[in-house]
Design a protein around this motif. Structure first.
Motif, PDB file in Angstrom:
ATOM      1  N   VAL A   1     -26.986 -69.650  83.511  1.00 51.09           N
ATOM      2  CA  VAL A   1     -26.492 -68.449  84.202  1.00 51.09           C
ATOM      3  C   VAL A   1     -27.387 -67.256  83.913  1.00 51.09           C
ATOM      4  CG1 VAL A   1     -24.601 -66.780  84.290  1.00 51.09           C
ATOM      5  CG2 VAL A   1     -24.101 -69.231  84.318  1.00 51.09           C
ATOM      6  N   VAL A   2     -27.748 -67.061  82.652  1.00 48.30           N
ATOM      7  CA  VAL A   2     -28.618 -65.933  82.280  1.00 48.30           C
ATOM      8  C   VAL A   2     -29.987 -66.077  82.932  1.00 48.30           C
ATOM      9  CG1 VAL A   2     -29.799 -64.810  80.358  1.00 48.30           C
ATOM     10  CG2 VAL A   2     -27.403 -65.495  80.123  1.00 48.30           C
ATOM     11  N   ALA A   3     -30.518 -67.295  82.947  1.00 49.76           N
ATOM     12  CA  ALA A   3     -31.823 -67.519  83.576  1.00 49.76           C
ATOM     13  C   ALA A   3     -31.762 -67.224  85.072  1.00 49.76           C
ATOM     14  CB  ALA A   3     -32.273 -68.955  83.336  1.00 49.76           C
ATOM     15  N   GLY A   4     -30.670 -67.627  85.715  1.00 53.22           N
ATOM     16  CA  GLY A   4     -30.518 -67.354  87.138  1.00 53.22           C
ATOM     17  C   GLY A   4     -30.449 -65.862  87.428  1.00 53.22           C
ATOM     18  N   ILE A   5     -29.699 -65.124  86.615  1.00 50.82           N
ATOM     19  CA  ILE A   5     -29.605 -63.675  86.805  1.00 50.82           C
ATOM     20  C   ILE A   5     -30.953 -63.015  86.553  1.00 50.82           C
ATOM     21  CG2 ILE A   5     -28.563 -61.560  85.888  1.00 50.82           C
ATOM     22  CD1 ILE A   5     -26.029 -63.128  85.374  1.00 50.82           C
ATOM     23  N   ALA A   6     -31.686 -63.476  85.558  1.00 50.64           N
ATOM     24  CA  ALA A   6     -32.999 -62.904  85.257  1.00 50.64           C
ATOM     25  C   ALA A   6     -33.956 -63.083  86.428  1.00 50.64           C
ATOM     26  CB  ALA A   6     -33.568 -63.545  83.994  1.00 50.64           C
TER      27      ALA A   6
ATOM     28  N   GLY B   1     -25.138 -75.561  84.196  1.00 44.26           N
ATOM     29  CA  GLY B   1     -26.234 -75.082  83.360  1.00 44.26           C
ATOM     30  C   GLY B   1     -25.780 -74.281  82.160  1.00 44.26           C
ATOM     31  N   GLY B   2     -24.494 -73.977  82.093  1.00 44.33           N
ATOM     32  CA  GLY B   2     -23.967 -73.235  80.956  1.00 44.33           C
ATOM     33  C   GLY B   2     -24.451 -71.802  80.905  1.00 44.33           C
ATOM     34  N   PHE B   3     -24.291 -71.207  79.739  1.00 45.04           N
ATOM     35  CA  PHE B   3     -24.650 -69.797  79.558  1.00 45.04           C
ATOM     36  C   PHE B   3     -26.139 -69.565  79.792  1.00 45.04           C
ATOM     37  CE2 PHE B   3     -26.070 -66.314  76.790  1.00 45.04           C
ATOM     38  CZ  PHE B   3     -25.277 -65.283  77.266  1.00 45.04           C
ATOM     39  N   VAL B   4     -26.969 -70.466  79.283  1.00 43.92           N
ATOM     40  CA  VAL B   4     -28.423 -70.310  79.425  1.00 43.92           C
ATOM     41  C   VAL B   4     -28.824 -70.364  80.896  1.00 43.92           C
ATOM     42  CG1 VAL B   4     -30.674 -71.305  78.870  1.00 43.92           C
ATOM     43  CG2 VAL B   4     -28.872 -71.250  77.139  1.00 43.92           C
TER      44      VAL B   4
ATOM     45  N   ALA C   1     -29.997 -73.713  91.417  1.00 47.14           N
ATOM     46  CA  ALA C   1     -30.455 -74.841  90.608  1.00 47.14           C
ATOM     47  C   ALA C   1     -30.378 -74.521  89.119  1.00 47.14           C
ATOM     48  CB  ALA C   1     -31.879 -75.210  90.999  1.00 47.14           C
ATOM     49  N   LEU C   2     -30.760 -73.313  88.739  1.00 48.14           N
ATOM     50  CA  LEU C   2     -30.695 -72.930  87.325  1.00 48.14           C
ATOM     51  C   LEU C   2     -29.257 -72.947  86.815  1.00 48.14           C
ATOM     52  CD1 LEU C   2     -33.300 -70.022  87.301  1.00 48.14           C
ATOM     53  CD2 LEU C   2     -33.514 -72.204  86.106  1.00 48.14           C
ATOM     54  N   MET C   3     -28.342 -72.470  87.623  1.00 50.84           N
ATOM     55  CA  MET C   3     -26.940 -72.479  87.212  1.00 50.84           C
ATOM     56  C   MET C   3     -26.354 -73.886  87.217  1.00 50.84           C
ATOM     57  SD  MET C   3     -25.349 -69.010  88.885  1.00 50.84           S
ATOM     58  CE  MET C   3     -25.971 -67.390  88.367  1.00 50.84           C
ATOM     59  N   ASP C   4     -26.949 -74.772  88.009  1.00 49.57           N
ATOM     60  CA  ASP C   4     -26.512 -76.172  88.015  1.00 49.57           C
ATOM     61  C   ASP C   4     -27.126 -76.978  86.876  1.00 49.57           C
ATOM     62  OD1 ASP C   4     -24.873 -75.841  90.161  1.00 49.57           O
ATOM     63  OD2 ASP C   4     -26.318 -76.553  91.648  1.00 49.57           O
ATOM     64  N   GLY C   5     -28.071 -76.391  86.151  1.00 50.85           N
ATOM     65  CA  GLY C   5     -28.668 -77.086  85.023  1.00 50.85           C
ATOM     66  C   GLY C   5     -29.901 -77.886  85.346  1.00 50.85           C
TER      67      GLY C   5
END
Length: 282
Positions: free
Chosen positions: A169-174, A164-167, A246-250
């Motif tokens: 990863v950030v979405a997952g942390i949020a 999922g790239g930077f976006v 899932a968010l980190m996987d894109g």
């Protein structure tokens, strides 16, 4: 032999006293702080406590690193064939587990302030009553963010590569921070309800350990017995872990996100009012 004070001195004393009284009466009182301002102030207070006692960051730095290294190299070969393969599945789950486990320190901080008598002073202040509790949670959100960065850094060094790239990863942390903020309301309730910080930690661990280990953090639910899958699939930690993974996987985990935010709203709606009721009666 006593001498009478000059007439000028006798006249000045009452004049100065009256002027001071008039000045105090005529001065406008400072405006009452807004709910946001008061909450941010108490959040800043929590951050200053970390500054003066940096040992508090041990649980958000050393502990997550130990968890990632231990589970990846101990179970990676047995569960996924190699540590590099297993960490792709494990790291988002360990991220959720580590952050969820350190949420209990919110309740410990509340209980410590009660024991020291600080809460008695807070209750006399002309502020929005929930701002004290919200401040604790906002301050601890920084600890959650630090733990997330530490775990991701170690994971990237060990070979974790989020599609999922930077976006993503950030979405997952949020998403994780939102859930952790809501989940922390449970521990604020225990911090007000229980008598000692050891009691708060003991009860918190009794709740956190079953929720985190009986989830999909380490293995997929499909490998578990059917009766256990029923609990794991409805565990809020499973929903959060699946959404972050899932968010980190894109991918777009619509269902898991709905469950995660639904659990967050439910936790705040249930434990928020209970916490404030206990706080007002403390």
């Amino acid at each position: 032999m006593s001498t009478a004070a000059p007439a000028e001195t006798q006249d000045l004393a009452p004049v100065r006293t009256d002027s001071l009284a008039e000045l105090l009466i005529s001065t406008d009182r400072p405006p009452r702080p807004s709910a946001l301002s008061a909450s941010l102030t108490f959040g800043w207070r929590a951050m200053l406590k970390i500054k003066h006692v940096p040992e508090q960051l041990f649980d958000v730095t050393a502990f997550p690193i130990m968890m990632v290294l231990m589970y990846t190299y101990l179970f990676g070969g047995a569960l996924a064939g190699s540590p590099s393969e297993y960490i792709q599945y494990l790291l988002p789950g360990i991220l959720v587990m580590s952050v969820v486990m350190i949420t209990m320190y919110t309740g410990v901080s509340v209980n410590t302030d009660i024991e020291k008598g600080v809460f008695d002073r807070f209750r006399t202040l002309p502020i929005w009553r929930p701002s004290v509790m919200v401040g604790y949670l906002l301050g601890d959100a920084l600890r959650y963010a630090i733990a997330s960065v530490v775990i991701l850094t170690v994971g990237l060094i060990m070979g974790f590569r989020p599609d999922g790239g930077f976006v993503g990863v950030v979405a997952g942390i949020a998403v994780l921070l939102v859930f952790s903020f809501a989940f922390s309301w449970i521990w604020t309730m225990f911090g007000l309800l229980l008598r000692t910080e050891k009691s708060v930690m003991g009860v918190s661990m009794m709740v956190i350990f079953p929720l985190t280990f009986l989830s999909d953090i380490f293995v997929k639910p499909e490998t578990m017995p059917g009766w256990l899958q029923a609990f794991v699939n409805n565990n809020p930690i499973t929903h959060v872990s699946s959404a972050v993974r899932a968010l980190m996987d894109g991918t777009s985990p619509t269902t898991e996100l709905a469950w995660t935010f639904g659990w967050a709203l439910l936790l705040v709606a249930v434990f928020g009012p209970v916490t404030m009721r206990l706080y007002n009666r403390k």
